[in-house]
Write a protein that holds these residues in place. Structure first.
Motif, short mmCIF file in Angstrom:
data_model
loop_
_atom_site.label_atom_id
_atom_site.label_comp_id
_atom_site.label_asym_id
_atom_site.label_seq_id
_atom_site.Cartn_x
_atom_site.Cartn_y
_atom_site.Cartn_z
N LEU A 117 17.70 24.87 -29.09
CA LEU A 117 18.55 25.29 -28.00
C LEU A 117 19.97 24.85 -28.29
CD1 LEU A 117 16.35 24.33 -24.92
CD2 LEU A 117 16.82 26.63 -25.77
N LEU A 118 20.92 25.70 -27.94
CA LEU A 118 22.33 25.37 -28.07
C LEU A 118 22.95 25.47 -26.69
CD1 LEU A 118 23.36 27.23 -31.34
CD2 LEU A 118 23.75 24.81 -30.86
N GLU A 119 23.41 24.35 -26.18
CA GLU A 119 24.04 24.32 -24.87
C GLU A 119 25.54 24.33 -25.02
OE1 GLU A 119 20.53 24.33 -22.61
OE2 GLU A 119 22.60 24.38 -21.89
N GLN A 120 26.18 25.24 -24.33
CA GLN A 120 27.64 25.29 -24.36
C GLN A 120 28.21 24.82 -23.03
OE1 GLN A 120 27.81 29.43 -26.74
NE2 GLN A 120 29.83 28.65 -26.17
N SER A 121 29.34 24.15 -23.13
CA SER A 121 30.03 23.73 -21.91
C SER A 121 31.53 23.84 -22.11
CB SER A 121 29.64 22.29 -21.55
OG SER A 121 30.01 21.41 -22.60
N PRO A 122 32.27 24.18 -21.07
CA PRO A 122 31.73 24.61 -19.79
C PRO A 122 31.18 26.03 -19.86
CG PRO A 122 34.09 24.88 -19.79
CD PRO A 122 33.74 24.24 -21.11
N GLN A 123 30.48 26.43 -18.84
CA GLN A 123 29.94 27.79 -18.79
C GLN A 123 31.04 28.78 -18.46
OE1 GLN A 123 26.68 28.20 -16.06
NE2 GLN A 123 26.25 30.32 -16.63
N PHE A 124 31.95 28.38 -17.56
CA PHE A 124 33.09 29.21 -17.19
C PHE A 124 34.34 28.34 -17.27
CE2 PHE A 124 30.73 32.82 -15.68
CZ PHE A 124 29.55 32.29 -15.19
N LEU A 125 35.44 28.95 -17.68
CA LEU A 125 36.71 28.23 -17.75
C LEU A 125 37.83 29.21 -17.49
CD1 LEU A 125 38.11 25.56 -18.36
CD2 LEU A 125 38.07 26.16 -20.79
N SER A 126 38.68 28.84 -16.52
CA SER A 126 39.81 29.68 -16.17
C SER A 126 41.05 28.80 -16.17
CB SER A 126 39.60 30.30 -14.79
OG SER A 126 40.65 31.17 -14.46
N ILE A 127 41.99 29.10 -17.06
CA ILE A 127 43.19 28.26 -17.17
C ILE A 127 44.43 29.12 -17.27
CG2 ILE A 127 41.94 26.38 -18.29
CD1 ILE A 127 43.22 27.29 -20.93
N GLN A 128 45.57 28.48 -17.10
CA GLN A 128 46.86 29.17 -17.18
C GLN A 128 47.26 29.37 -18.64
OE1 GLN A 128 47.27 29.97 -13.36
NE2 GLN A 128 49.08 30.24 -14.64
N GLU A 129 47.98 30.44 -18.87
CA GLU A 129 48.55 30.69 -20.19
C GLU A 129 49.38 29.50 -20.63
OE1 GLU A 129 50.90 34.23 -20.22
OE2 GLU A 129 51.49 34.04 -22.33
#
Lengths: 115, 114
Positions: B3-15
């Motif tokens: 299994l490969l777990e990625q984090s974070p699942q969602f990421l929203s940042i400013q330019e």
């Protein structure tokens, strides 16, 4: 060099039907792998074909099958469709001779919706 | 099962901001690849890392493979709207070298806000 092509791009079927998806690899590539992508499970490996032989297989039921032709084109078939089979089906091609370190080139996918 | 777990699942940042995406596993991989996938398209390979501790740079993207070849990170400097997409890590099976099977991570959906 043309990329990996998949047909059809979109498909709507009903439960119980069967479906065949097609993948044409990059010219000269002999390995074709199939993946299923869903929001819940992510990208999961179905199987890989190399020189017309299934070389690797994922953990999917026998309803999922595939084959590869002498020109390396591949088809996958799903019989007795279930609602949970709705997904984006991706194929990827590579030369198949250098193990997992070589680049796999993905097609745009076939989006299957089962109603 | 690997299994490969990625984090974070969602990421929203400013330019213009920096970010790091992680890919972790309890299994050892012979190589690890990073892909970016945009809507309506298949994943496109960004980089392959092979050696434990390896660092690769691709313009504003820096990829690192853990010393034990069980984890990897992707760092983006000065993110731009064009970096928006689904980032996937994928490991090649060490136990079966020559195996084309890739185990994909759970994915990180990145949105860069202009």
């Amino acid at each position: 060099k043309a990329g990996v092509t998949q047909t059809p791009r979109y498909l709507i079927k009903t439960r119980g039907q069967q479906v065949t998806l097609s993948c044409s690899p990059i010219s000269g590539h002999r390995s074709v792998s199939w993946y299923q992508q869903t929001p819940g499970q992510g990208l999961q490996f179905l199987f890989e074909y190399f020189s017309e032989t299934q070389r690797n297989k994922g953990n999917f039921p026998g309803r999922f099958s595939g084959r590869q032709f002498s020109n390396s084109r591949s088809e996958m078939n799903v019989s007795t469709l279930e609602l949970g089979d709705s997904a984006l089906y991706l194929c990827a091609s590579s030369s198949g001779t250098s193990g997992g370190q070589e680049t796999q080139y993905f097609g745009p996918g076939t989006r299957l919706l089962v109603l | 099962t690997q299994l490969l777990e990625q984090s974070p699942q969602f990421l929203s940042i400013q330019e213009g901001e920096n970010l790091t995406v992680y890919c972790n596993s309890s299994s050892v991989f012979s190589s690890l690849q990073w892909y970016r996938q945009e809507p309506g398209e298949g994943p496109v390979l960004l980089v392959t890392v092979v050696t434990g501790g390896e660092v690769k740079k691709l313009k504003r993207l820096t990829f690192q493979f853990g010393d034990a070849r069980k984890d990897s990170s992707l760092h983006i400097t000065a993110a731009q709207p064009g970096d928006t997409g689904l980032y996937l890590c994928a490991g090649a099976d060490l136990a079966n070298f020559g195996n084309e099977k890739l185990t994909f991570g759970t994915g990180t959906r990145l949105t860069i806000i202009p």
